[in-house]
Motif scaffolding. Structure first.
Motif, mmCIF file in Angstrom:
data_model
loop_
_atom_site.group_PDB
_atom_site.id
_atom_site.type_symbol
_atom_site.label_atom_id
_atom_site.label_comp_id
_atom_site.label_asym_id
_atom_site.label_seq_id
_atom_site.Cartn_x
_atom_site.Cartn_y
_atom_site.Cartn_z
ATOM 1 N N UNK A 33 -1.232 10.686 -4.252
ATOM 2 C CA UNK A 33 -1.415 10.009 -2.795
ATOM 3 C C UNK A 33 -1.290 8.366 -3.338
ATOM 4 N N UNK A 34 -0.146 7.512 -2.717
ATOM 5 C CA UNK A 34 0.071 6.289 -3.449
ATOM 6 C C UNK A 34 -0.453 5.275 -2.362
ATOM 7 N N UNK A 35 -0.782 5.765 -1.025
ATOM 8 C CA UNK A 35 -1.130 4.540 -0.009
ATOM 9 C C UNK A 35 -1.490 5.405 1.236
ATOM 10 N N UNK A 36 -2.633 4.941 1.765
ATOM 11 C CA UNK A 36 -3.003 5.298 3.145
ATOM 12 C C UNK A 36 -2.970 3.868 3.837
ATOM 13 N N UNK A 37 -2.080 3.770 5.005
ATOM 14 C CA UNK A 37 -1.806 2.515 5.581
ATOM 15 C C UNK A 37 -1.738 2.594 7.098
ATOM 16 N N UNK A 38 -1.720 1.645 7.736
ATOM 17 C CA UNK A 38 -1.532 1.660 9.182
ATOM 18 C C UNK A 38 -0.319 2.343 9.562
ATOM 19 N N UNK A 39 0.015 2.903 10.524
ATOM 20 C CA UNK A 39 0.993 3.524 11.036
ATOM 21 C C UNK A 39 2.226 2.730 11.139
ATOM 22 N N UNK A 40 3.365 3.105 10.654
ATOM 23 C CA UNK A 40 4.595 2.301 10.958
ATOM 24 C C UNK A 40 5.047 1.536 9.624
ATOM 25 N N UNK A 41 4.064 1.343 8.482
ATOM 26 C CA UNK A 41 3.866 0.203 7.554
ATOM 27 C C UNK A 41 4.594 0.811 6.161
ATOM 28 N N UNK A 42 4.658 2.227 6.113
ATOM 29 C CA UNK A 42 5.256 2.786 4.994
ATOM 30 C C UNK A 42 6.544 3.407 5.061
ATOM 31 N N UNK A 43 7.357 3.067 4.101
ATOM 32 C CA UNK A 43 8.950 3.649 4.011
ATOM 33 C C UNK A 43 8.904 4.489 2.666
ATOM 34 N N UNK A 44 9.608 5.395 2.919
ATOM 35 C CA UNK A 44 9.993 6.343 1.807
ATOM 36 C C UNK A 44 11.273 6.818 1.467
ATOM 37 N N UNK A 45 11.521 7.662 0.605
ATOM 38 C CA UNK A 45 12.813 8.180 0.446
ATOM 39 C C UNK A 45 12.855 9.534 1.552
ATOM 40 N N UNK A 46 11.852 10.059 1.725
ATOM 41 C CA UNK A 46 11.762 11.380 2.699
ATOM 42 C C UNK A 46 10.554 11.018 3.470
#
Length: 533
Positions: A33-46
């Motif tokens: 687990x790399x990050x737990x962040x507010x909704x809509x703030x994380x982007x990933x390949x999938x």
């Protein structure tokens, strides 16, 4: 931060600590687990869309019998599809290793009613080589192992019905130490099963001392879960006081209608021990029936010498008369007399791994005996003899009120204790969705946050698995997303091979193994976790 591999987006995170739920995205990089962040703030390949779902740590099954099944079905759908991310193998003191080469055939026969008898090599001889074999198949779920007391005893003493000599205890201690060095989390015993049942507290005290030094767990199926259950607990506590080991009670329950009223007394005894400084935890499955080998209905003395000797006794007229007398007695019993609890109408024949008796699988002993025109107890004894003990059963003996009272205890976590062959107990397919849907949403025995804590971080703490059980940066990326409004078990005692409703995504080792409710094919990233981490 480098781009994330996966993001579980838009979910309501219940992190496993018991803290209030919160909306958050969970980002994964590799198997972490790399990050737990507010909704809509994380982007990933999938991305896994979790809007409307609860995101939680994948569940820990602290009492599993997938010891052989995982080698032939590494995707392990009954467990993975209910959200299990890690299993603790080596239970009840009667698992697959250590084992001597010359004992493999007899061990396979003795375990067939518990673990099945799939076509695997049995090339391992110790904990390390067995765990290496699990890693080789690239499972979809993590695994760890307890060193089994009975397996250790069988290596040193065979199936002899006597107390160990000091020299034999020394040899068993050496095997326990070896197993711990090779990755076992602790030691298990099942004091209703041979050869564990032939040992005494003094033997177990010595075997638990090296476990205590490593802060490992002493995991026990008590000598009595029925008529003498308080004595069974006291034996456990005696071992803990003398060795310094931590105690984890397997499938915490009370069997037999006449014993159900003792639940408050049982709880009080354990709570008193906890206040005195002994660390006591337990696990539980949320059903009123158990499941084990049909051979467990026999008195303990019957199992001395191994399978061949048991079959000889079953076929001896005088010995059979003694067996019948002991099994049919209604007096308080120092051994767990399944026949007294359940009788023939309360025992379901769950599996005959040889495949020779398909007509009896799924029937009660009463119905199977009636169909064959044979008295029920004789039918059961004949079946055990002809199948050389290779039969599994489901047995009804418990109370919903007791199950609920024990589940609410904060130091009790969940387990399946699931046998996976034939027509299994529904707990193999439904335990965790049942807790979420029936125990939590419908019956409101606990809050959702507390139920998840008990299925995740409480279980991880009991087994000292620091990498599991919490949604937190840096932890292993074993996660589950479920719809709390619909999640439910579908497996029943009459139709047990049914997957649950409402389990949407399951991630193990950073990759999905269930996506949008469907299993993901291919190699997994599950692995064995060895020793206290």
């Amino acid at each position: 931060m480098s781009q994330l591999d996966w993001v579980l987006s838009g979910g309501e995170v219940v992190d496993g600590t018991g803290a209030p739920r919160r909306h958050a995205d969970v980002g994964i990089s590799g198997d972490r687990i790399a990050e737990v962040a507010p909704p809509g703030t994380l982007k990933g390949r999938n991305t896994l869309d979790c809007k409307g779902f609860v995101v939680a740590p994948a569940f820990l099954d602290t009492h599993s019998h997938s010891d052989l099944k995982i080698l032939v079905e590494p995707d392990l759908p009954p467990k993975v599809r209910q959200g299990v991310g890690l299993e603790v193998l080596g239970q009840d003191g009667i698992s697959v290793t250590p084992v001597k080469e010359e004992d493999v055939a007899d061990t396979r026969r003795r375990l067939a009613g518990l673990d099945g008898d799939p076509p695997v090599s049995w090339a391992w001889r110790d904990v390390r080589t067995y765990l290496d074999e699990i890693d080789r198949v690239k499972p979809h779920v993590d695994m760890t192992y307890l060193i089994p007391h009975g397996a250790v005893r069988a290596v040193v003493m065979g199936m002899e019905n006597r107390h160990a000599t000091p020299e034999e205890v020394r040899k068993m201690v050496a095997l326990v130490e070896q197993g711990l060095e090779q990755g076992a989390l602790g030691i298990s015993t099942g004091l209703i099963y041979p050869p564990c049942v032939y040992g005494n507290a003094e033997e177990l005290i010595e075997l638990c001392k090296p476990v205590a030094k490593r802060d490992g767990a002493f995991v026990i199926h008590m000598r009595s879960e029925s008529d003498y259950i308080l004595d069974g607990v006291e034996e456990c506590l005696q071992i803990c006081r003398a060795s310094g080991v931590r105690l984890h009670i397997s499938h915490f329950k009370i069997a037999g209608r006449e014993n159900w009223g003792r639940v408050e007394e049982l709880i009080a005894k354990v709570e008193e021990a906890r206040r005195s400084g002994i660390e006591v935890t337990a696990d539980q499955y949320p059903y009123i029936a158990g499941s084990t080998m049909l051979g467990a209905i026999l008195p303990p003395w019957m199992h001395e010498g191994g399978v061949d000797k048991v079959v000889e006794r079953l076929n001896d007229k005088a010995t059979r008369a003694r067996i019948r007398s002991e099994m049919q007695s209604q007096q308080p019993s120092h051994w767990d007399n399944f026949w007294k609890w359940s009788r023939a109408k309360g025992i379901i024949l769950a599996d005959v791994p040889s495949g020779r008796r398909p007509e009896v699988v799924g029937k009660t002993l009463e119905d199977a005996a009636n169909a064959a025109g044979v008295e029920a107890l004789d039918f059961a004894l004949d079946l055990l003899a002809s199948e050389r003990l290779g039969v599994a059963m489901v047995s009804f003996s418990q109370s919903d009120d007791v199950v609920d009272a024990l589940w609410k205890l904060p130091w009790v976590n969940a387990c399946t204790d699931g046998l996976l062959g034939g027509r299994p107990h529904p707990r193999a397919f439904g335990t965790y969705p049942r807790i979420l849907g029936r125990q939590t949403r419908e019956k409101k025995l606990t809050t959702l946050e507390e139920a998840v804590r008990k299925m995740t971080s409480q279980a991880a703490r009991a087994m000292r698995l620091k990498d599991h059980g919490v949604v937190e940066k840096g932890k292993r990326a074993n996660l589950v997303a479920f719809d709390f409004s619909t999640v439910i078990d579908n497996a029943t005692f009459t139709d047990p091979i049914q997957f649950p409703t409402g389990m949407r995504h399951v991630v193990n080792g950073g990759i999905p193994v269930v996506r949008d409710g469907d299993p993901v094919r291919g190699e997994g990233r599950g692995k064995t976790f060895r020793g206290i981490n």
